[in-house]
Design a protein around this motif. Structure first.
Motif, short mmCIF file in Angstrom:
data_model
loop_
_atom_site.label_atom_id
_atom_site.label_comp_id
_atom_site.label_asym_id
_atom_site.label_seq_id
_atom_site.Cartn_x
_atom_site.Cartn_y
_atom_site.Cartn_z
N LYS A 277 -40.09 14.67 -6.63
CA LYS A 277 -41.20 14.65 -5.68
C LYS A 277 -40.98 15.68 -4.58
CE LYS A 277 -42.42 9.79 -6.30
NZ LYS A 277 -42.47 8.45 -5.66
N SER A 278 -39.76 15.78 -4.12
CA SER A 278 -39.40 16.82 -3.16
C SER A 278 -37.95 17.17 -3.41
CB SER A 278 -39.59 16.36 -1.71
OG SER A 278 -38.50 15.57 -1.30
N ASN A 279 -37.58 18.40 -3.12
CA ASN A 279 -36.24 18.87 -3.41
C ASN A 279 -35.17 18.04 -2.70
OD1 ASN A 279 -37.52 20.82 -4.88
ND2 ASN A 279 -37.28 22.41 -3.33
N LEU A 280 -35.51 17.49 -1.55
CA LEU A 280 -34.52 16.74 -0.78
C LEU A 280 -34.15 15.42 -1.44
CD1 LEU A 280 -35.92 17.33 2.83
CD2 LEU A 280 -34.03 18.50 1.70
N GLU A 281 -34.99 14.95 -2.38
CA GLU A 281 -34.70 13.68 -3.03
C GLU A 281 -33.69 13.82 -4.16
OE1 GLU A 281 -38.35 12.07 -4.41
OE2 GLU A 281 -39.13 11.65 -2.42
N LEU A 282 -33.43 15.07 -4.56
CA LEU A 282 -32.59 15.30 -5.72
C LEU A 282 -31.15 14.92 -5.42
CD1 LEU A 282 -33.33 16.34 -8.49
CD2 LEU A 282 -32.43 18.55 -7.83
N GLN A 283 -30.51 14.21 -6.37
CA GLN A 283 -29.13 13.78 -6.18
C GLN A 283 -28.27 14.26 -7.33
OE1 GLN A 283 -29.18 9.53 -5.86
NE2 GLN A 283 -30.20 9.53 -3.87
N ARG A 284 -27.04 14.62 -6.98
CA ARG A 284 -26.07 14.94 -8.03
C ARG A 284 -25.43 13.64 -8.53
NH1 ARG A 284 -24.16 20.29 -7.97
NH2 ARG A 284 -24.97 21.56 -6.26
N ASN A 285 -24.47 13.83 -9.42
CA ASN A 285 -23.66 12.71 -9.93
C ASN A 285 -24.50 11.63 -10.56
OD1 ASN A 285 -21.48 14.10 -8.83
ND2 ASN A 285 -21.59 13.00 -6.91
N LYS A 286 -25.54 12.05 -11.28
CA LYS A 286 -26.37 11.11 -12.01
C LYS A 286 -26.10 11.16 -13.51
CE LYS A 286 -29.03 9.06 -8.91
NZ LYS A 286 -29.15 7.61 -8.81
N ILE A 287 -25.29 12.14 -13.95
CA ILE A 287 -24.90 12.20 -15.36
C ILE A 287 -23.64 11.37 -15.54
CG2 ILE A 287 -24.14 13.66 -17.25
CD1 ILE A 287 -25.82 15.90 -16.15
N GLN A 288 -23.68 10.45 -16.47
CA GLN A 288 -22.53 9.58 -16.71
C GLN A 288 -21.75 10.09 -17.92
OE1 GLN A 288 -24.12 5.61 -17.20
NE2 GLN A 288 -25.35 5.75 -15.33
N LEU A 289 -20.45 10.25 -17.75
CA LEU A 289 -19.58 10.70 -18.83
C LEU A 289 -18.91 9.49 -19.48
CD1 LEU A 289 -18.10 12.95 -20.40
CD2 LEU A 289 -16.36 12.91 -18.61
N TYR A 290 -18.99 9.45 -20.81
CA TYR A 290 -18.37 8.37 -21.57
C TYR A 290 -17.39 8.96 -22.57
CZ TYR A 290 -21.79 5.02 -19.80
OH TYR A 290 -22.53 4.20 -18.98
N CYS A 291 -16.40 8.17 -22.92
CA CYS A 291 -15.47 8.52 -23.99
C CYS A 291 -15.53 7.39 -25.01
CB CYS A 291 -14.05 8.67 -23.44
SG CYS A 291 -12.82 9.06 -24.69
N ASN A 292 -16.18 7.66 -26.14
CA ASN A 292 -16.39 6.61 -27.13
C ASN A 292 -17.03 5.36 -26.52
OD1 ASN A 292 -15.45 8.02 -29.39
ND2 ASN A 292 -13.33 7.50 -28.92
N GLN A 293 -18.08 5.59 -25.75
CA GLN A 293 -18.92 4.54 -25.17
C GLN A 293 -18.26 3.80 -24.01
OE1 GLN A 293 -20.78 3.66 -29.54
NE2 GLN A 293 -21.08 2.05 -28.06
N VAL A 294 -17.13 4.31 -23.53
CA VAL A 294 -16.48 3.75 -22.34
C VAL A 294 -16.76 4.67 -21.16
CG1 VAL A 294 -14.33 3.03 -21.28
CG2 VAL A 294 -14.66 2.73 -23.74
N PHE A 295 -17.31 4.13 -20.09
CA PHE A 295 -17.63 4.94 -18.91
C PHE A 295 -16.36 5.54 -18.32
CE2 PHE A 295 -18.08 5.38 -14.29
CZ PHE A 295 -19.20 6.20 -14.22
N VAL A 296 -16.40 6.85 -18.05
CA VAL A 296 -15.26 7.54 -17.47
C VAL A 296 -15.53 7.93 -16.03
CG1 VAL A 296 -13.77 9.57 -17.63
CG2 VAL A 296 -14.51 8.39 -19.71
N THR A 297 -16.63 8.67 -15.80
CA THR A 297 -16.91 9.17 -14.45
C THR A 297 -18.34 9.67 -14.39
OG1 THR A 297 -16.20 10.78 -12.78
CG2 THR A 297 -16.12 11.50 -15.04
N ASP A 298 -18.85 9.81 -13.16
CA ASP A 298 -20.11 10.52 -12.98
C ASP A 298 -19.87 11.83 -12.23
OD1 ASP A 298 -19.58 9.55 -10.47
OD2 ASP A 298 -21.27 8.15 -10.43
N GLN A 299 -18.60 12.25 -12.17
CA GLN A 299 -18.26 13.56 -11.61
C GLN A 299 -18.06 14.51 -12.79
OE1 GLN A 299 -17.92 13.95 -8.19
NE2 GLN A 299 -18.38 11.81 -7.83
N VAL A 300 -19.14 15.16 -13.20
CA VAL A 300 -19.09 15.93 -14.45
C VAL A 300 -18.99 17.44 -14.23
CG1 VAL A 300 -20.31 14.17 -15.77
CG2 VAL A 300 -21.62 15.95 -14.59
N GLU A 301 -18.72 17.88 -12.99
CA GLU A 301 -18.56 19.30 -12.75
C GLU A 301 -17.45 19.85 -13.64
OE1 GLU A 301 -18.65 17.02 -10.44
OE2 GLU A 301 -20.25 17.51 -9.04
#
Length: 686
Positions: free
Chosen positions: A281-305
């Motif tokens: 809706k506006s650029n200010l609403e955009l958030q990082r760290n919304k991609i979730q990293l999994y290893c064989n379906q186990v959550f690892v991190t949302d810090q995917v840089e």
């Protein structure tokens, strides 16, 4: 009963584990559940290979709390362990049972999560004692209990346990009592175990009791995870609604995404996932760290840089890969050749998807452009080679809301917006309302104006100017219209130098003192139909100041004052009136000053002529003093001249009115100055 010391080379490994191996204490629950899932998957693999012929039953992992006993228990009905296996896999730190298992069953093994052998010991981050009660699937096996209080000493005893599997009982330490709260455990299970490959049960499902007037437990297990998340399925088997529903599962409070990309590759690395382009809706609403990293379906991190290119960290979604190297905590990524390959692959997939959307339905693509352009411009700015991928599906939007590819727009403007040196000039606006007059003037001239209303639109101009041959971008209010695109030799001012100087001085003397702003007045012939006073802002300096807000290394530009040009249109009748009135009112006072100045300038010229070609030591002190006194007298007379003009201008309502109108047009007239303008305006129309 057996006692012994855990095979470690340090006196006490557990403080090291607590302090260094895991960044967050909450990771322990993921590790415990992951190990339980591993044990269950191992049994399933043995059964499939025919190495286990017993009944599998309902395979699941269960978590239970006993607040009174201060225990948290993770149970599975998987492979279990013998006393020998406990000694090998638990008592020898970092010797992973999974490694041996994978070596033997690498062609058939179900998704085995653990790879490091230290996961179990994360339990001591929150526990004062840990018990393992286990019974192997092997026929004739006896149940054993392993117990350790966080020191290298352990104890193994025979015990009773019905059926195969393992219970890990964590006696929660006093400083970690939050992990005895049902809400906290539910939160962690939702975060880390939401998509594990084996059903994970925590408590019972509840239903409303009309009799008790409250929610009560049923007999049915509360399964907190889905074992077959969407990214594990074949894209051709999924509908648009499936993807949208999964997005709502991941981000319950978000708007519907623009579109998505299903990732699925097994060579030269393994990667699955779904990436969503969020609706911005506006650029200010955009958030990082919304991609979730999994290893064989186990959550690892949302810090995917590092895995996902920087500009795509703005996307939402899921990536799952067993090939991304993780350290023992599975929380930090390490450098690896596979990571770069994955990053390149994701960039290509995103570019291919955007290109196909553009080619298949341009109208729909244009409707989504205002949200898409932030990602694309960020990619162009942060990843040098992305421009070459993006140039064919990137768009410009003009002030009228029409969309063009870069090449289409170049063809549109080249006949009218090429300057006398052959440069193609791209005009743009950032605020349709604030820059309305400048936009209108440009359009009346036959020019097209782009609309750059996004946070990164102007920043991307730096790249465009590098990539576009003989091209320059300039904001439509950065100069008067004839100087935005110079097609002929500069117009000559009809006024002589003295008249221009007088005119500039009366206006310069009355420009307001505004914090972090400076005004430079000049006189130009703009045409009788153009406005009397035009305020502009230099393109380069303004752009640098805007960039300083995005790049920390350019912050010094942000500290510099805003510099504005104030152009007096010498062709406008109001400016002519000011000039005539000034000359009439100030002639008597200026005449002796000007006569004195002419004499002093002549004397200065003579003195400089006499000293020309001489070395400093050849010039007498008297001559030096004479020249200095003459220069001081010239400065004094110029100051006197400025004062005469300033005193006159201070009482001239027309000068103030013209200045205030120009300031008002640029949103710079506020507070007391605006109030004075309104009062003066009323008086002038009475």
């Amino acid at each position: 009963m057996a006692k012994g010391n855990i095979g470690v080379t340090t006196e006490n490994i557990f403080p090291v584990i607590k302090k260094f191996l895991y960044s967050d204490h909450e990771i322990f629950l993921r590790e415990m559940v992951s190990n339980a899932v591993d044990a269950t998957q191992k049994l399933k693999t043995l059964s499939e290979r025919g190495d286990y012929n017993g009944e599998l039953g309902e395979l699941k992992v269960s978590i239970s709390l006993d607040k009174a006993a201060k225990t948290l228990t993770v149970s599975d009905n998987g492979i279990g362990m013998t006393e020998e296996e406990i000694d090998r896999y638990i008592n020898q730190i970092a010797f992973s049972g999974v490694t041996d298992f994978l070596d033997k069953y690498k062609d058939n093994a179900n998704q085995i999560i653990g790879h490091f052998g230290l996961g179990f010991y994360s339990s001591f981050m929150v526990s004062e004692r840990v018990d393992i009660i286990t019974r192997s699937y092997k026929e004739g096996s006896k149940a054993v209990k392993w117990s350790c209080d966080g020191s290298p000493e352990y104890e193994i005893t025979e015990t009773e346990k019905e059926g195969r599997g393992t219970d890990i009982v964590l006696h929660i330490a006093d400083d970690c009592q939050e992990f005895l709260e049902q809400g906290k455990i539910q939160e962690l299970l939702n975060k880390y175990c939401k998509f594990m490959t084996v059903p994970v049960a925590f408590g019972k499902k509840q239903e409303w009791s009309s009799e008790k007037k409250e929610m009560v437990d049923t007999e049915e297990d509360n399964i907190i995870n889905g074992t077959e998340p969407l990214w594990t399925k074949t894209p051709s088997s999924l509908s648009d609604e499936d993807y949208k529903s999964f997005y709502r599962t991941l981000y319950p409070m978000s708007d519907e995404p623009l579109f998505w990309i299903h990732l699925n590759v097994d060579y030269p690395f393994n990667l699955t996932g779904i990436l969503y382009f969020p609706r911005v809706k506006s650029n200010l609403e955009l958030q990082r760290n919304k991609i979730q990293l999994y290893c064989n379906q186990v959550f690892v991190t949302d810090q995917v840089e590092g895995i996902v290119p920087e500009f795509l960290t703005l996307l939402h979604g899921v990536i799952d890969s067993p090939d991304i190297p993780l350290n023992v905590s599975r929380s930090y990524l390490q450098s690896d050749a596979n990571v770069k390959k994955i990053s390149t692959y994701i960039t290509k997939k995103v570019a291919d998807r955007l290109k196909s959307l553009f080619n298949e339905n341009r109208k729909d693509y244009e409707e989504k452009w205002d949200s898409l352009k932030l990602f694309i411009n960020y990619g162009i700015l942060s990843q040098p080679d992305f421009y070459d991928r993006a140039k064919d599906f990137s768009l410009f939007k003009d002030i009228d809301g029409k969309y063009f590819t870069y090449e289409e727009y170049k063809e549109l403007i080249k006949s009218e917006q090429t300057d006398k040196d052959g440069n193609l000039i791209y005009l743009y606006a950032t605020d349709r309302e604030a820059q309305y007059t400048f936009i209108k003037t440009a359009q009346e001239k036959g020019y097209s104006v782009l609309y750059f209303d996004g946070d990164l639109d102007v920043a991307a101009v730096q790249v465009f100017e590098q990539k576009f041959e003989k091209s320059r971008f300039t904001r439509v209010d950065s100069d008067v219209i004839d100087r935005l695109i110079v097609k002929d030799d500069e117009k000559k001012n009809k006024l002589d130098a003295d008249k221009s100087a007088n005119l500039a001085e009366v206006f310069q003397s009355q420009m307001p003192a505004i914090d972090k702003m400076q005004f430079m007045v000049e006189v130009e012939p703009l045409g009788a139909e153009q406005k009397p006073v035009v305020i502009t802002q230099n393109e380069w300096m303004r752009r640098m100041k805007e960039m300083s807000r995005l790049q920390a290394g350019m912050s010094f530009y942000g500290e510099m004052p805003d510099s504005f040009g104030v152009v007096l249109n010498s062709d406008n009748e109001l400016i002519s009136r000011v000039l005539n009135d000034t000359e009439a009112a100030c002639a008597e006072k200026l005449s002796p000053i000007d006569n004195e100045l002419r004499g002093l300038e002549a004397r200065k010229a003579a003195l400089e002529q006499a000293q020309q070609g001489k070395k400093q030591e050849e010039i007498s002190q008297e001559q030096k003093d004479d020249l200095k006194a003459t220069n001081d007298s010239i400065s004094a007379q110029k100051d006197a001249r400025k004062k005469v003009l300033a005193d006159y201008a201070a009482g001239n309502d027309l000068i103030h009115q013209l200045i205030d109108l120009a300031l008002l047009q640029n949103g710079m007239l506020r507070g007391e100055a605006l109030d004075k303008f309104l009062s003066r305006s009323l008086n002038m129309i009475k």
